[in-house]
Design an enzyme around this catalytic site. Structure first.
Site, PDB file in Angstrom:
ATOM      1  N   THR B  33       0.822  -1.212   0.000  1.00 23.78           N
ATOM      2  CA  THR B  33       0.000   0.000   0.000  1.00 23.78           C
ATOM      3  C   THR B  33       0.855   1.261   0.000  1.00 23.78           C
ATOM      4  O   THR B  33       0.645   2.178  -0.797  1.00 23.78           O
ATOM      5  CB  THR B  33      -0.898   0.014   1.260  1.00 23.78           C
ATOM      6  OG1 THR B  33      -1.517  -1.260   1.372  1.00 23.78           O
ATOM      7  CG2 THR B  33      -1.952   1.092   1.162  1.00 23.78           C
ATOM      8  N   GLU B 149      10.533   9.653   9.343  1.00 25.76           N
ATOM      9  CA  GLU B 149       9.329  10.432   9.644  1.00 25.76           C
ATOM     10  C   GLU B 149       8.081   9.561   9.684  1.00 25.76           C
ATOM     11  O   GLU B 149       7.176   9.770  10.499  1.00 25.76           O
ATOM     12  CB  GLU B 149       9.177  11.528   8.574  1.00 25.76           C
ATOM     13  CG  GLU B 149       8.039  12.487   8.782  1.00 25.76           C
ATOM     14  CD  GLU B 149       8.237  13.371   9.996  1.00 25.76           C
ATOM     15  OE1 GLU B 149       7.688  13.019  11.058  1.00 25.76           O
ATOM     16  OE2 GLU B 149       8.939  14.390   9.886  1.00 25.76           O
ATOM     17  N   GLY B 154       2.499   8.590  11.151  1.00 29.92           N
ATOM     18  CA  GLY B 154       2.213   8.579   9.715  1.00 29.92           C
ATOM     19  C   GLY B 154       2.584   9.851   8.988  1.00 29.92           C
ATOM     20  O   GLY B 154       3.759  10.211   8.894  1.00 29.92           O
ATOM     21  N   LYS B 225       6.359   3.423  19.127  1.00 30.87           N
ATOM     22  CA  LYS B 225       6.438   4.815  18.673  1.00 30.87           C
ATOM     23  C   LYS B 225       6.921   5.734  19.802  1.00 30.87           C
ATOM     24  O   LYS B 225       7.714   6.654  19.572  1.00 30.87           O
ATOM     25  CB  LYS B 225       5.065   5.271  18.179  1.00 30.87           C
ATOM     26  CG  LYS B 225       4.589   4.524  16.929  1.00 30.87           C
ATOM     27  CD  LYS B 225       3.106   4.818  16.678  1.00 30.87           C
ATOM     28  CE  LYS B 225       2.577   4.124  15.433  1.00 30.87           C
ATOM     29  NZ  LYS B 225       1.082   4.183  15.370  1.00 30.87           N
TER      30      LYS B 225
END
Lengths: 453, 453
Positions: B33, B149, B154, B225
């Site tokens: 994707t 990044e 996201g 994260k």
């Protein structure tokens, strides 16, 4: 003393091995709140910046208006001068930081620095919103940085993400709360039911508003910032005087209360959007600054007090919002410092951020813009009034999304929210409504943004 | 074919004069994707990127698992291979984009690319949260970019502002909604009164949650994260397994309704803060992921649905928030593309972003952390209960900010909000409360953040 000519002290090829740092000396034009805060931040962070970038940044000279004024910024008296141009032209000054504000003499100083091949950092929105075109072109021709993160939304990283993270991203629209004073006033009116005058007085007491608040409440400050954002987002010059402006002085606590009941906050916002393609293939843009109803579920609605926020709708990245302090010495100095590190590293690497040389944007006239509207009419409370009022909307093709009556008798008002309509059609409708004997006043006409209808 | 060795095709000294663009060829590892979206974005924006940066970026080779699978990404079949390492090692590949995810074989591929002096762009949070230390050091030693990044939040520009705009900014605390799935679930529970199970099922139907939702709802995704954010903000390595984790499965719609009445939203957040100075002079950090009560007036409280937001409290810059899409092919590809342009320009300029080589962080154990707490106890509804319950708080020095009783008889509950207390003292209090015959259940124990009390 070391001059940091690009080819004399390059970044070491292997950053793992300690090597003497490249030195960059800045000339500071202006040493008020922001300049003083910058000097302190530079001192506090010198070792961190040097460790992370390999560049040592020091203040080489400082130009001020009054050399006798005492300044507690930790800089030697021998650095100060009142001869601004001599700082710009000093061969030992590598980068110029312009913090004097206003158009003149800032324009000549910035232009001269760029001509000499010196990168410039500025927070001067007035300068850029009027003379940006020439200055961007000069920076581009000289191949040096002209950075201005601090000119819009103070400490919020915005210009760098727009320029670097979102390079090439087609942006549908930007909506911003970019004036802290008006956001503070509207927040107080909303949360405490204060009147406009009370909230303005409170903002003045706290130092958020000037004694003459025109630049803020009439949207001049926001218009300059909106012009800069539009230029960077759409890559074409928009000037401050091309921005349609409406102030907030007409908004009442009652409008805010009614809007809240309907599910909206009233915010002073800038809207920068792509309106179409210009004849030359470039974008046609619409740029305006005005109070607006924003749905309470929209992220901009919860931006309170003197905070700023910029909400961006991108093609691939989707919705983004950047929120923070739009003014104040330290947040602004923080933005200047980020630019300064960037320019210093670029200078040592003999590169630059390359804004690009822009053509003038095609700006769509406000009469052709599309928006939904909130309208509040004082009417005579008698049968048949709604039909006669609604007829005027129909005549000009303005379609009504919702209507409610507030109050009775002499205090009766009709509140309308329209579907998206052309500005000129709404103005024609308003003119017709004002002609009706049953409409005693068109009290408020506020655009509705953020829920496309 | 042109290889873009740093010294062979430099950026022209005068960007005003058209000059042949430097060419950079990327090797894409993975073409799902995000990879497909990246290929499309690169194609759409090629001319804009070239005009703004002077660099032409093209996809040189693509490694995929199944070469037979049809892909509508506009790339010739001859570019595809299943031999991942051959793409990394191809001398005509200048930059590697790693999108295969997971720790192995991604780790070897990224390490090999860095060893060969090739910049790497990755969105692989699992890899960085476990092996970041070694990879950052390898990038630093090689003097090449390792940019990520897309690994956190996201499409939201976060790493670049942290690294560049806020260089050297002392950060007190970062609070983030960094998992879209749990934010979606809690939003549905809050806005529709849905149960946890109903909201989870809805998230699964919409593709926001996996069939096995453990990684999201138990906080593993957010912990990885949070570890990366902590590392970048505090300049010292924090690994995913050092992050204290609590899931959201215990939160009920009733807790959310009670919290709302008290002026709070319940959000799944990551808290990354400076807890003190480590013995070696570096920062001691606290990193945790858990549901929390956030004041409704706090900007994080209005982050709805699957959006992400990172709220940062800086020393000079003040409060900042970055809001946007934390997942999805296009937002993630947008972040990858921003990094890619950066790395390509740096490569042509023979510079790099220089993350730095980090030591391990000192991570404060959760028992020593300070927080306010929301506690919900099921109690027997009889006189004297409150005194006996309150006594337990007093024994361990946990001070009560507010208390209210909800319901009567068998359904009676006591809701407490404490002042800021040490975790271990709260746990001792809870253990003592569970021993009381009048307390039938300690239902919810949720931290309160964002209004220091």
């Amino acid at each position: 003393m070391t001059t940091a000519a690009p080819d004399s002290t390059p970044i070491p090829a292997d950053p793992g091995s300690p090597a003497p740092a490249a030195r960059v000396r800045i000339g500071l034009l202006g040493c008020g709140t922001v300049g003083g805060a910058l000097a302190r931040l530079l001192e506090e962070r010198r070792s961190t910046i040097e460790a992370r970038t390999g560049v040592e940044i020091s203040i080489g000279r400082v130009a001020v208006r009054d050399i006798a004024k005492s300044r507690d910024v930790g800089l030697g008296a021998e650095l100060f001068t009142t001869d601004t141009m001599s700082v710009v032209e000093d061969p030992e000054i590598d980068i110029v930081v312009e913090l004097i504000g206003g158009v003149d003499p800032a324009r000549d100083l910035v232009a001269r620095a760029l001509e000499l091949g010196k990168p410039v950092i500025t927070g001067n929105k007035a300068l850029l919103a009027v003379h940006g075109a020439g200055l961007y072109a000069a920076a581009d021709a000289a191949g040096v940085d002209l950075l201005f993160e601090a000119a819009v939304a103070g400490g919020i990283p915005l210009m760098r993400p727009l320029r670097e993270s979102l390079v090439g991203e087609p942006v549908t629209r930007v909506m911003g709360i970019i004036n802290g004073t008006t956001n503070y006033i509207l927040t107080r009116m909303s949360e405490e039911g204060a009147s406009y005058d009370e909230a303005l007085a409170e903002a003045q007491e706290l130092g958020y508003a000037e004694e003459d608040p025109t630049a803020d409440v009439e949207g001049h400050d926001a218009a300059a910032k909106a012009a800069i954002i539009a230029t960077i987002v759409y890559g074409a010059i928009v000037q401050a005087d091309e921005v349609h402006r409406e102030g907030i002085a007409g908004i009442t606590a009652d409008d805010i209360a009614v809007a809240a009941r309907l599910g909206y906050a009233i915010k002073a916002i800038a809207v920068i959007e792509k309106a179409g393609e210009g004849a030359d293939g470039g974008p046609e843009v619409a740029v305006r600054v005005h109070p607006a109803l924003v749905p309470l579920t929209h992220p901009l609605a919860s931006v309170r007090d003197s905070f700023n926020a910029i909400f961006l709708e991108g093609d691939a990245v989707g919705d983004l919002m950047f929120y923070g302090r739009g003014a104040g010495g330290e947040p602004t100095a923080s933005a200047i410092l980020g630019d300064l590190v960037d320019a210093a590293v670029n200078r040592v690497n003999a590169s630059s951020a390359r804004i690009g040389s822009f053509a003038r944007a095609v700006v769509r006239p406000v009469a052709d813009l599309l928006s939904a509207y909130y309208l509040s009419l004082a009417v005579v409370d008698q049968p048949g009034v709604l039909a006669r009022v609604a007829e005027q909307f129909g005549r000009f093709g303005v379609s009504i999304r919702s209507m409610e009556q507030q109050g009775l008798g002499d205090g009766a008002r009709l509140i309308f929210i329209t579907h998206t309509s052309r500005e000129s059609a709404v103005q024609d409708t308003l003119a017709a409504l004002r002609e009706l004997d049953i409409v005693s006043d068109v009290h408020a006409v506020v655009r509705v943004v953020g829920d496309e209808i």
